[in-house]
Every structure is written in structure tokens, then in C-alpha cells.
Enzyme design. Structure first.
Site, PDB file in Angstrom:
ATOM      1  N   GLY A 157       0.855  -1.190   0.000  1.00  0.00           N
ATOM      2  CA  GLY A 157       0.000   0.000   0.000  1.00  0.00           C
ATOM      3  C   GLY A 157       0.890   1.239   0.000  1.00  0.00           C
ATOM      4  N   ARG A 158       0.352   2.332   0.509  1.00  0.00           N
ATOM      5  CA  ARG A 158       1.103   3.600   0.474  1.00  0.00           C
ATOM      6  C   ARG A 158       2.443   3.513   1.192  1.00  0.00           C
ATOM      7  NH1 ARG A 158      -3.827   5.639   1.712  1.00  0.00           N
ATOM      8  NH2 ARG A 158      -3.092   5.289   3.830  1.00  0.00           N
ATOM      9  N   ILE A 159       2.429   2.954   2.421  1.00  0.00           N
ATOM     10  CA  ILE A 159       3.673   2.933   3.203  1.00  0.00           C
ATOM     11  C   ILE A 159       4.653   1.922   2.597  1.00  0.00           C
ATOM     12  CG2 ILE A 159       4.690   2.513   5.487  1.00  0.00           C
ATOM     13  CD1 ILE A 159       2.027   3.510   6.705  1.00  0.00           C
ATOM     14  N   SER A 238       4.295  -2.247  11.332  1.00  0.00           N
ATOM     15  CA  SER A 238       2.851  -2.236  11.038  1.00  0.00           C
ATOM     16  C   SER A 238       2.050  -2.364  12.337  1.00  0.00           C
ATOM     17  CB  SER A 238       2.503  -3.336  10.034  1.00  0.00           C
ATOM     18  OG  SER A 238       2.777  -4.624  10.553  1.00  0.00           O
ATOM     19  N   ARG A 239       1.699  -3.587  12.708  1.00  0.00           N
ATOM     20  CA  ARG A 239       1.048  -3.827  13.990  1.00  0.00           C
ATOM     21  C   ARG A 239       1.683  -5.059  14.615  1.00  0.00           C
ATOM     22  NH1 ARG A 239      -0.256   0.691  14.021  1.00  0.00           N
ATOM     23  NH2 ARG A 239      -2.338   1.605  14.041  1.00  0.00           N
ATOM     24  N   GLU A 268       1.313  -4.643  23.192  1.00  0.00           N
ATOM     25  CA  GLU A 268       1.862  -3.335  23.568  1.00  0.00           C
ATOM     26  C   GLU A 268       1.177  -2.766  24.796  1.00  0.00           C
ATOM     27  OE1 GLU A 268       2.722  -1.894  19.333  1.00  0.00           O
ATOM     28  OE2 GLU A 268       2.234  -0.072  20.442  1.00  0.00           O
ATOM     29  N   HIS A 286       7.100   2.068  19.331  1.00  0.00           N
ATOM     30  CA  HIS A 286       6.036   2.512  18.423  1.00  0.00           C
ATOM     31  C   HIS A 286       6.195   4.000  18.052  1.00  0.00           C
ATOM     32  CE1 HIS A 286       1.618   1.589  17.182  1.00  0.00           C
ATOM     33  NE2 HIS A 286       2.154   2.480  16.372  1.00  0.00           N
TER      34      HIS A 286
HETATM   35  C1  8YV Z   1       0.875   6.425  15.609  1.00  0.00           C
HETATM   36  C2  8YV Z   1       0.262   4.443  14.015  1.00  0.00           C
HETATM   37  O1  8YV Z   1       1.965   6.330  16.440  1.00  0.00           O
HETATM   38  O2  8YV Z   1      -0.806   5.718  12.354  1.00  0.00           O
HETATM   39  C3  8YV Z   1      -0.751   4.648  12.945  1.00  0.00           C
HETATM   40  O3  8YV Z   1      -1.549   3.731  12.670  1.00  0.00           O
HETATM   41  O4  8YV Z   1       0.389   3.386  14.521  1.00  0.00           O
HETATM   42  C4  8YV Z   1       1.180   5.566  14.430  1.00  0.00           C
HETATM   43  O5  8YV Z   1       1.340   6.462  13.397  1.00  0.00           O
HETATM   44  C5  8YV Z   1      -0.369   6.228  16.338  1.00  0.00           C
HETATM   45  O6  8YV Z   1      -1.440   6.112  15.496  1.00  0.00           O
HETATM   46  C6  8YV Z   1      -0.645   7.354  17.323  1.00  0.00           C
HETATM   47  O7  8YV Z   1      -1.958   7.275  17.823  1.00  0.00           O
END
Ligand code: 8YV
Length: 325
Positions: A157-159, A238-239, A268, A286
Site C-alpha cells: 500500500g502507500r507505506i 505495522s502492527r 503493547e 512505536h
Molecule cells: C501512531 C500508528 O503512532 O498511524 C498509525 O496507525 O500506529 C502511528 O502512526 C499512532 O497512530 C498514534 O496514535
């Protein structure tokens, strides 16, 4: 007329808060921590909009607690696995996220981790600081080459695209896999679509760029690690649950892979304790989107979405479009 009310669950950069304050009565969690469950349930009550973070579990109980006035939960992040989208859609609450502005920062951090692991930067830094650099040794901190190697991208995807774009500077072969083919990454970067098994067995570096879904939970587990090269490095921005963290520990211990760079964790902020003592792992808390510019832009997207929705307009980045129909 009374100003509409917006609640922000944790302090974010000032620009976004100031923008919201031009229009609304804004209340912010004053504590430097995630709201407790009962605090969250209490604070969202009677709000017209809530700006929440990925650390807030926005389930049907929270949406219910917000009440019928609440039109939007604007999530401060591109991922929104912390929100029950079905429950929000049923209540006709708009959910927005912050795509686009964090592609570079996240891809940059993935590269930082990839390089830090490959060149053993953290261990070498500690060694030097501790005064252990007493004489030069040709076998000291031998890492792994990056230039000319094969990059395996999971999710284009984008990232993922952005991450792969930077690989061109290292003359890397780019393999990718994911739910669908992406002609842009093939045409612009020469990336080759392969199945998961081929990617895992051929890549020197595997980087994860998928959202957290039932289908991507433990996408990398024992079987996958056993397919990877013993010299390979895995990077996750990612996650956390995309990698089975216990299987990762095992793979690192048994030498099934060479190293790992992690920004995210399965539970986390807890981390598998054994990871903390492994020299071939680089771990950060993160922080992929944690640059001043990016975090400000994320806040501005969320704030603009709230302003638009509370003025009866469509937001810029809605994730449950059905509510807008
Ligand atoms: C942030 C992220 O640290 O955009 C996301 O999905 O995991 C990170 O960019 C996070 O969302 C902050 O709330």
C-alpha cells in the site's frame, strides 16, 4: 449559541488543538497517560466529537457512552484496529483516520531499523560508550550487506510503496506479496509479485506493511520463520500481532533468522522479555510516525475532519463511508 464540544483523549501537537479551539469548546485529557476505561467512558459523554488515539479501545460501549450528539471519532493514526467500525457504522458515527502524511516517516523508521539491525548499530554504540573499544579488530561487529540484496515487502500500500521506493537507492531487487497486485509498484519500481512462500525463502530483508486484520494476525509464525533465510532480517512497523512474538523469539534463538527490528509489539506496551536481552534485535516504542512534522500533520487532518463533520460537510478521510450516504 453554545459552542460544540470536542474531547481529545491525549495531548497532541499544539497546532491541531489551536485549530479546534478556534471553532469549539475543547477539553483535553490533562494526564500524561492513556485514559482508564472508566475515565474514557465518562469523558466522551455528551461530546459532539472525539479525537482519539490508537491506544484507546473504542468499542460499542464507548460509542454508546458518547451519546446521540456525537457525530465523529477522529482517530489519530492511519490504523484503526482500535475501533469497532461495525458498531460505529450502526450508530451512524463517522470514523476517520490520518492516511498519507505518515508514509515517509514510517518508511524512514523501517529503514532505520533495517540498517540498525544489519550493521549492529545499537550494540556497537553501547560497546563504544562503555569504553570497550580498546583496539580495532577486523572481526568486530560484522553485519550484513544491504546494497544489491533482495527486499521482501509484505503489503504494498502507500507505506509499503514508499519503503520500496527508498530501496531503489540501494540497487535492491524488490519482491512483494499481499492481497492484490499493485501495478504502480511494478511499473515504477520494478517490483515483482510473488507468493508468500517465495518471498520468505528468497528475501534477505522482510518488511511488514499490512493493516491488522484477522487474515494478517500471526501472518508470520513458526512455519514462516522456518522458510526464511538464516541470514535474513525482519522489520515490523505495522502492527505487533502480525508477528507471533513467541515464534519470533524462538526463531531468533534457534538462528532461523539473523535479526529483527521492531517498532510494534503483540501486547503493547508489553514486550516478550527475552527480546530485551537479544543482541540481534533493535526495539523502539512505536515511534514510526514520531516526527514533529508528521505528528502535527496527523493532528491537522483529524482536526479538519472534525471541523468539516460538525459543519455538516464530508470529512476528508472517512473509513466507514456508508455513514455518509
Ligand atoms: C501512531 C500508528 O503512532 O498511524 C498509525 O496507525 O500506529 C502511528 O502512526 C499512532 O497512530 C498514534 O496514535
Amino acid at each position: 449559541m453554545d459552542k460544540k464540544k470536542v474531547y481529545i483523549t491525549r495531548r497532541i501537537p499544539d497546532e491541531a488543538i489551536e485549530l479546534l479551539e478556534e471553532h469549539f469548546h475543547v477539553e483535553i485529557n490533562p494526564q500524561d497517560r492513556v485514559l482508564l476505561r472508566e475515565e474514557l467512558l465518562e469523558k466522551v459523554k455528551g461530546m459532539d466529537a472525539v479525537l482519539c488515539l490508537i491506544t484507546d479501545n473504542i468499542d460499542s460501549e464507548v460509542l454508546e457512552a458518547a451519546g446521540t450528539k456525537c457525530k465523529i471519532f477522529a482517530n489519530y493514526g492511519v490504523g484503526y484496529n482500535n475501533i469497532d467500525i461495525v458498531a460505529a457504522t450502526e450508530r451512524r458515527i463517522i470514523i476517520t483516520n490520518t492516511p498519507g502524511v505518515l508514509d515517509d516517516a514510517t518508511a524512514d523508521l523501517a529503514w532505520t531499523l533495517l540498517m540498525a539491525v544489519s550493521r549492529r548499530i545499537v550494540a556497537a554504540d553501547k560497546f563504544t560508550r562503555n569504553g570497550a573499544f580498546q583496539s580495532w579488530d577486523p572481526m568486530m561487529f560484522l553485519g550484513r550487506d544491504i546494497t544489491g540484496k533482495t527486499l521482501g515487502l509484505i503489503g504494498a500500500g502507500r507505506i509499503g510503496f514508499n519503503f520500496a521506493k527508498k530501496a531503489k537507492a540501494f540497487d535492491m531487487k524488490i519482491l512483494y506479496t499481499g492481497l492484490r497486485h499493485n501495478s504502480k509498484i511494478e511499473n515504477e519500481l520494478g517490483a515483482i509479485y510473488v507468493d508468500k512462500e517465495t518471498l520468505l525463502s528468497e528475501a534477505d530483508f522482510v518488511s511488514l506493511h499490512v493493516p491488522l486484520l484477522p487474515s494478517t494476525t500471526h501472518y508470520i509464525s513458526d512455519l514462516e520463520f522456518s522458510m526464511m533465510k538464516k541470514t535474513s532480517v525482519i522489520v515490523n512497523t505495522s502492527r505487533g500481532p502480525v508477528i507471533d512474538e513467541k515464534a519470533l523469539v524462538k526463531a531468533l534463538k534457534q538462528g532461523e533468522i539473523w535479526g529483527a527490528g521492531l517498532d510494534v509489539y503483540e501486547n503493547e506496551p508489553e514486550i516478550e522479555p527475552e527480546l530485551l536481552n537479544m543482541y540481534n534485535v533493535v526495539i523502539v516504542p512505536h515511534i514510526a510516525s514520531a516526527t514533529m512534522e508528521t505528528r502535527t500533520n496527523m493532528g491537522l487532518i483529524a482536526a479538519r475532519n472534525i471541523i468539516k463533520v460538525l459543519s455538516g460537510e464530508k470529512p476528508d478521510t472517512c473509513v466507514n463511508m456508508q455513514v455518509l450516504k
